[in-house]
Motif scaffolding. Sequence first.
Motif, mmCIF file in Angstrom:
data_model
loop_
_atom_site.group_PDB
_atom_site.id
_atom_site.type_symbol
_atom_site.label_atom_id
_atom_site.label_comp_id
_atom_site.label_asym_id
_atom_site.label_seq_id
_atom_site.Cartn_x
_atom_site.Cartn_y
_atom_site.Cartn_z
ATOM 1 N N LEU A 1 -7.915 1.912 -1.018
ATOM 2 C CA LEU A 1 -7.020 2.188 -0.030
ATOM 3 C C LEU A 1 -5.787 3.008 -0.541
ATOM 4 O O LEU A 1 -5.223 3.914 0.197
ATOM 5 C CB LEU A 1 -6.531 0.812 0.509
ATOM 6 C CG LEU A 1 -7.418 -0.225 1.356
ATOM 7 C CD1 LEU A 1 -6.880 -1.375 1.604
ATOM 8 C CD2 LEU A 1 -7.899 0.649 2.370
ATOM 9 N N LYS A 2 -5.444 2.972 -1.967
ATOM 10 C CA LYS A 2 -4.271 3.719 -2.467
ATOM 11 C C LYS A 2 -4.875 5.142 -2.756
ATOM 12 O O LYS A 2 -4.014 5.935 -3.260
ATOM 13 C CB LYS A 2 -3.925 2.923 -3.728
ATOM 14 C CG LYS A 2 -2.839 1.735 -3.312
ATOM 15 C CD LYS A 2 -2.283 1.380 -4.501
ATOM 16 C CE LYS A 2 -1.253 0.276 -4.245
ATOM 17 N NZ LYS A 2 -0.653 -0.429 -5.337
ATOM 18 N N LEU B 1 -17.180 5.299 3.395
ATOM 19 C CA LEU B 1 -16.073 4.642 3.300
ATOM 20 C C LEU B 1 -14.599 5.485 3.510
ATOM 21 O O LEU B 1 -13.680 4.973 4.146
ATOM 22 C CB LEU B 1 -16.054 3.730 1.867
ATOM 23 C CG LEU B 1 -14.937 2.555 1.904
ATOM 24 C CD1 LEU B 1 -15.325 1.696 3.029
ATOM 25 C CD2 LEU B 1 -14.933 2.117 0.649
ATOM 26 N N ASP B 2 -14.742 6.370 2.615
ATOM 27 C CA ASP B 2 -13.306 7.345 3.043
ATOM 28 C C ASP B 2 -13.182 7.801 4.422
ATOM 29 O O ASP B 2 -11.901 7.816 4.987
ATOM 30 C CB ASP B 2 -13.616 8.814 2.009
ATOM 31 C CG ASP B 2 -13.239 8.447 0.514
ATOM 32 O OD1 ASP B 2 -12.923 7.397 0.307
ATOM 33 O OD2 ASP B 2 -13.705 9.301 -0.092
ATOM 34 N N LEU C 1 0.903 -1.099 -0.067
ATOM 35 C CA LEU C 1 0.069 0.090 -0.159
ATOM 36 C C LEU C 1 0.793 1.014 -0.127
ATOM 37 O O LEU C 1 0.297 2.305 -0.744
ATOM 38 C CB LEU C 1 -0.927 -0.054 1.272
ATOM 39 C CG LEU C 1 -1.862 1.220 1.502
ATOM 40 C CD1 LEU C 1 -2.824 1.243 -0.019
ATOM 41 C CD2 LEU C 1 -2.586 1.035 2.737
ATOM 42 N N TYR C 2 2.169 1.402 0.876
ATOM 43 C CA TYR C 2 2.840 2.327 0.931
ATOM 44 C C TYR C 2 4.206 2.023 1.149
ATOM 45 O O TYR C 2 4.402 1.027 1.909
ATOM 46 C CB TYR C 2 2.410 3.249 1.940
ATOM 47 C CG TYR C 2 3.325 4.391 2.390
ATOM 48 C CD1 TYR C 2 3.538 5.555 1.457
ATOM 49 C CD2 TYR C 2 4.018 4.354 3.438
ATOM 50 C CE1 TYR C 2 4.244 6.616 1.739
ATOM 51 C CE2 TYR C 2 5.011 5.512 3.866
ATOM 52 C CZ TYR C 2 4.957 6.615 2.913
ATOM 53 O OH TYR C 2 5.788 7.531 3.148
ATOM 54 N N ILE D 1 -3.091 6.794 3.893
ATOM 55 C CA ILE D 1 -1.694 7.208 4.094
ATOM 56 C C ILE D 1 -1.729 8.322 4.665
ATOM 57 O O ILE D 1 -0.950 8.732 5.585
ATOM 58 C CB ILE D 1 -0.921 6.966 2.985
ATOM 59 C CG1 ILE D 1 -0.790 5.320 2.285
ATOM 60 C CG2 ILE D 1 0.385 7.458 2.787
ATOM 61 C CD1 ILE D 1 -0.249 4.684 3.619
ATOM 62 N N ASN D 2 -2.655 9.317 4.058
ATOM 63 C CA ASN D 2 -2.633 10.758 4.596
ATOM 64 C C ASN D 2 -2.742 10.739 6.015
ATOM 65 O O ASN D 2 -2.275 11.469 6.859
ATOM 66 C CB ASN D 2 -3.646 11.819 3.843
ATOM 67 C CG ASN D 2 -3.140 11.915 2.506
ATOM 68 O OD1 ASN D 2 -2.038 11.879 2.145
ATOM 69 N ND2 ASN D 2 -4.283 12.480 1.692
ATOM 70 N N ALA D 3 -3.686 10.121 6.665
ATOM 71 C CA ALA D 3 -3.869 9.797 8.098
ATOM 72 C C ALA D 3 -3.086 9.338 8.778
ATOM 73 O O ALA D 3 -2.509 9.516 9.979
ATOM 74 C CB ALA D 3 -5.240 9.320 8.122
ATOM 75 N N PHE D 4 -2.269 8.333 8.009
ATOM 76 C CA PHE D 4 -1.019 7.432 8.725
ATOM 77 C C PHE D 4 -0.135 8.225 9.048
ATOM 78 O O PHE D 4 0.623 8.069 10.179
ATOM 79 C CB PHE D 4 -0.863 6.039 7.582
ATOM 80 C CG PHE D 4 0.461 5.488 8.193
ATOM 81 C CD1 PHE D 4 0.157 4.440 9.096
ATOM 82 C CD2 PHE D 4 1.675 5.635 7.681
ATOM 83 C CE1 PHE D 4 1.039 3.517 9.380
ATOM 84 C CE2 PHE D 4 2.578 4.668 8.077
ATOM 85 C CZ PHE D 4 2.283 3.776 9.133
#
Length: 365
Positions: free
Chosen positions: A301-302, A265-266, A139-140, A307-310
């Motif tokens: 997910l991509k 979902l977002d 994913l990242y 990832i921005n929240a991660f």
Amino acid sequence: MVILAGKIAGDKSEFGLFTHKKDDSQKKVMLDALIAHETYTTKDYAQGLENMIETFLEQYYYGQYNDNEDIYGACFGIAGPVDHGEARVDRKEFKATFTEHDFRQQLPYNNVPVSFINDMEAIGYGIFLGNGEDQLKELYPGKSHPNPEDRRVLMLVSGGLGQALWYSHDEKKGLKPISSEGGHADFGARIDKDWELLQFLKELKQEQGDNSPVSYEYVLSAPGLTRIYHFFQSLSEWENQPNINDADAIIQAAQEGNPLCKEVLDFFISIWGAQAGNLALTYKASGGVYIGGIDIPIEILKEGKFINAFIDKEGNFKAYNEGISVKVFQDNSIVMWGAARHAIEAGFVTNGRFAIMRANQQKGH
């Protein structure tokens, strides 16, 4: 000479028979192939979950493999707490407590090793033993270059929320797990809408006579996704929307362009990414974060919400999380395969062989 392995969960349980072989050095036993496999509805066996073993063996073992393939041992990944050989499955429809002893009594030789492990441990064995990591999707990539002994975190979002740490106990023996009940920690709000969601969920629990705190599992799970949908329904901008009480239906509608389901979902994915980032910091998981469970396509997910929240952390810790990779496991049978790999790694083949030899010698006397 086979291993019985499986997954015991509240909705579906899965069983398989696995062969094994020596590696190229002829010194180490390794998993070979899955030769029989079946899935059962767990609540159909609520009066005795061990009876699933009897059903499975009657279908796939007796009369087919038992003449020349002894079962050397069994290992099961449990979607619930495991304590000293006793496990529990707790669902609205039924509750069941069962033991390794119960399961062992269903085997042809009831002196062979049988083990329960938490499903999060089983997933880790499925990934980190053998070539399991090769089956994952990235994913990242992360910006750093982890070492094999660096800590890793697993996160399973499904009917509940599972979290576990994997760390290097011994370089020669690879990674070892520390299980967790962190999914039951109190949900923490980050943005204004999180606070609104938290208040909505607190009121929802109170209406059901439950005054306990809102946990992360209450939000980050398949049932949690439907609760978030109902929260959005309660907002003025989404009035008169149809009821949807199924997580898969919400995900499918989001993929088909339903604007409410897409926003729900977002929002869910953003919360998931933030908590995954929290775990990366909590455990200093520089070896990576591994997520899976609920069937959200990796293309969604991509899109960036996760990832921005991660990586959205204070100060220098944004850069810290930017260095950590995120991978996705999507194999529905990973718990069963991980349980089988653990049985091999724990020496069930050798121990089971000697246990069966002793039993046969006693019969001879």
